[in-house]
Design a protein around this motif. Structure first.
Motif, mmCIF file in Angstrom:
data_model
loop_
_atom_site.group_PDB
_atom_site.id
_atom_site.type_symbol
_atom_site.label_atom_id
_atom_site.label_comp_id
_atom_site.label_asym_id
_atom_site.label_seq_id
_atom_site.Cartn_x
_atom_site.Cartn_y
_atom_site.Cartn_z
ATOM 1 N N GLU A 111 -5.142 18.585 15.195
ATOM 2 C CA GLU A 111 -6.341 17.939 15.746
ATOM 3 C C GLU A 111 -7.525 18.089 14.782
ATOM 4 O O GLU A 111 -8.245 17.122 14.509
ATOM 5 C CB GLU A 111 -6.665 18.595 17.092
ATOM 6 C CG GLU A 111 -7.772 17.901 17.872
ATOM 7 C CD GLU A 111 -8.249 18.757 19.040
ATOM 8 O OE1 GLU A 111 -7.677 19.850 19.263
ATOM 9 O OE2 GLU A 111 -9.196 18.329 19.721
ATOM 10 N N LYS A 112 -7.695 19.284 14.248
ATOM 11 C CA LYS A 112 -8.848 19.535 13.379
ATOM 12 C C LYS A 112 -8.760 18.691 12.104
ATOM 13 O O LYS A 112 -9.734 18.104 11.659
ATOM 14 C CB LYS A 112 -8.915 21.019 12.996
ATOM 15 C CG LYS A 112 -8.933 21.978 14.177
ATOM 16 C CD LYS A 112 -10.212 21.909 14.975
ATOM 17 C CE LYS A 112 -10.128 22.661 16.294
ATOM 18 N NZ LYS A 112 -9.996 24.112 16.190
ATOM 19 N N ARG A 113 -7.562 18.676 11.528
ATOM 20 C CA ARG A 113 -7.412 17.908 10.285
ATOM 21 C C ARG A 113 -7.636 16.423 10.530
ATOM 22 O O ARG A 113 -8.302 15.742 9.750
ATOM 23 C CB ARG A 113 -6.051 18.148 9.649
ATOM 24 C CG ARG A 113 -5.924 17.436 8.314
ATOM 25 C CD ARG A 113 -4.770 17.926 7.475
ATOM 26 N NE ARG A 113 -3.527 17.887 8.179
ATOM 27 C CZ ARG A 113 -2.765 18.930 8.437
ATOM 28 N NH1 ARG A 113 -3.116 20.117 8.017
ATOM 29 N NH2 ARG A 113 -1.644 18.813 9.107
ATOM 30 N N TYR A 154 -18.562 20.601 8.004
ATOM 31 C CA TYR A 154 -18.659 21.672 9.009
ATOM 32 C C TYR A 154 -19.852 21.469 9.932
ATOM 33 O O TYR A 154 -19.727 21.555 11.154
ATOM 34 C CB TYR A 154 -18.742 23.019 8.289
ATOM 35 C CG TYR A 154 -18.891 24.197 9.214
ATOM 36 C CD1 TYR A 154 -17.861 24.558 10.071
ATOM 37 C CD2 TYR A 154 -20.067 24.931 9.228
ATOM 38 C CE1 TYR A 154 -18.001 25.647 10.922
ATOM 39 C CE2 TYR A 154 -20.214 26.012 10.078
ATOM 40 C CZ TYR A 154 -19.178 26.366 10.915
ATOM 41 O OH TYR A 154 -19.326 27.432 11.754
ATOM 42 N N TYR A 186 -16.607 20.758 17.964
ATOM 43 C CA TYR A 186 -15.531 21.758 17.920
ATOM 44 C C TYR A 186 -16.146 23.145 17.758
ATOM 45 O O TYR A 186 -16.199 23.669 16.642
ATOM 46 C CB TYR A 186 -14.581 21.457 16.770
ATOM 47 C CG TYR A 186 -13.896 20.114 16.882
ATOM 48 C CD1 TYR A 186 -12.663 20.001 17.522
ATOM 49 C CD2 TYR A 186 -14.484 18.967 16.361
ATOM 50 C CE1 TYR A 186 -12.041 18.761 17.634
ATOM 51 C CE2 TYR A 186 -13.866 17.728 16.476
ATOM 52 C CZ TYR A 186 -12.655 17.638 17.110
ATOM 53 O OH TYR A 186 -12.031 16.423 17.230
ATOM 54 N N LEU A 207 -14.634 25.927 15.622
ATOM 55 C CA LEU A 207 -14.224 25.557 14.264
ATOM 56 C C LEU A 207 -14.664 26.578 13.221
ATOM 57 O O LEU A 207 -15.794 27.046 13.225
ATOM 58 C CB LEU A 207 -14.832 24.189 13.908
ATOM 59 C CG LEU A 207 -14.478 23.636 12.538
ATOM 60 C CD1 LEU A 207 -13.000 23.306 12.447
ATOM 61 C CD2 LEU A 207 -15.329 22.421 12.214
ATOM 62 N N THR A 210 -11.250 26.768 7.911
ATOM 63 C CA THR A 210 -10.366 25.672 8.305
ATOM 64 C C THR A 210 -10.776 24.379 7.607
ATOM 65 O O THR A 210 -9.927 23.612 7.147
ATOM 66 C CB THR A 210 -10.418 25.486 9.834
ATOM 67 O OG1 THR A 210 -9.912 26.675 10.445
ATOM 68 C CG2 THR A 210 -9.581 24.304 10.279
#
Lengths: 137, 137
Positions: free
Chosen positions: B8-10, B30, B37, B40, B44
């Motif tokens: 999901e993050k990517r 970021y 997020y 986060l 990451t």
DNA sequence: TTGCTTAATAAGAAAAATTACTCTTTACAA
DNA sequence: TTGTAAAGAGTAATTTTTCTTATTAAGCAA
């Protein structure tokens, strides 16, 4: 820019860079010098490298495997950079067409002061090693 | 290279980069994402930017004013970088002559995987500002 | 579908590389 | 000699990478 005064450390840093063709990093310079100059600070190395490159006496190559590398040669030329071992090699200049720079300047209103041109890939040694690894897997 | 799994993050990082033409830095990504997020981690962001560029889904532009910048466009093209304000602009590709790459490969035994080509200087806005400063001094 | 296995991914901390800052020393011009 | 501002050392802050541990996506078997 501020006046540049004579400085023993900066002279020594520059001499060292002039004497090698290995495109050194800040830490390489520091490691080479710290025996001769016991009080030398790593910050001093960084500051002088930055200053020398702003004065166009040396040149930044770019960050390779996490470390900025420098070049004694300021005349325009290209570089080859090995993605595997970090080798940096000078190549004869690949001039951007004069027409290209001219067109950019006119179209966008830029002042073009310089250019950097790097080829990336595998050097001859790493090419062999990669081949070996393929055979073994 | 290891298998790449859905994440999901990517996905979100990639979407964000695809939607802008500002050649973002890790910290810009970021800052944009941390509200949506909350958990986060900056690490990451860095890991995914590195991975995406290794997969050739995005591209590294280079370190500009101390920060690595990224580009959604992976097809070969040149960049203009403003030394004063850090602006990065895409330019039409200035291909290294095919003959040049060929010659390097043969002469040195390289495998050339890619190239980066950046013009450096002053953008139109900074050009004006520098002119003003000159008049005032 | 459900549960199991495994290896990729994430968070957070720590390390490494680089830059900025503070205070002291020193080069150089008046 | 003295005033000044550049240069140096040392420390702190920033940016980026690495490492550790926990979580989770995805393939497989029942």
């Amino acid at each position: 820019m501020a006046i540049v005064r004579r400085s023993e450390k900066r002279d020594a840093i520059l001499r060292l860079i002039q004497q090698t063709d290995c495109h050194p990093s800040a830490d390489w310079v520091y490691q080479q010098m710290k025996d001769t100059y016991p009080g030398l600070s790593l910050g001093t190395v960084y500051r002088n490298l930055k200053q020398l490159s702003e004065l166009n006496i040396i040149r930044r190559v770019g960050v390779i495997q996490g470390q900025e590398r420098f070049d004694r040669e300021t005349r325009p030329h290209a570089h080859f950079i090995c993605n595997r071992c970090g080798l940096v090699l000078d190549l004869p200049d690949q001039e951007p067409g004069q027409g290209f720079v001219q067109a950019c300047s006119e179209q966008y209103g830029f002042v073009v002061e310089g250019h950097e041109f790097n080829l990336c890939g595998l050097c001859a040694d790493c090419k062999k090693i990669m081949k070996l690894e393929e055979l073994q897997s």
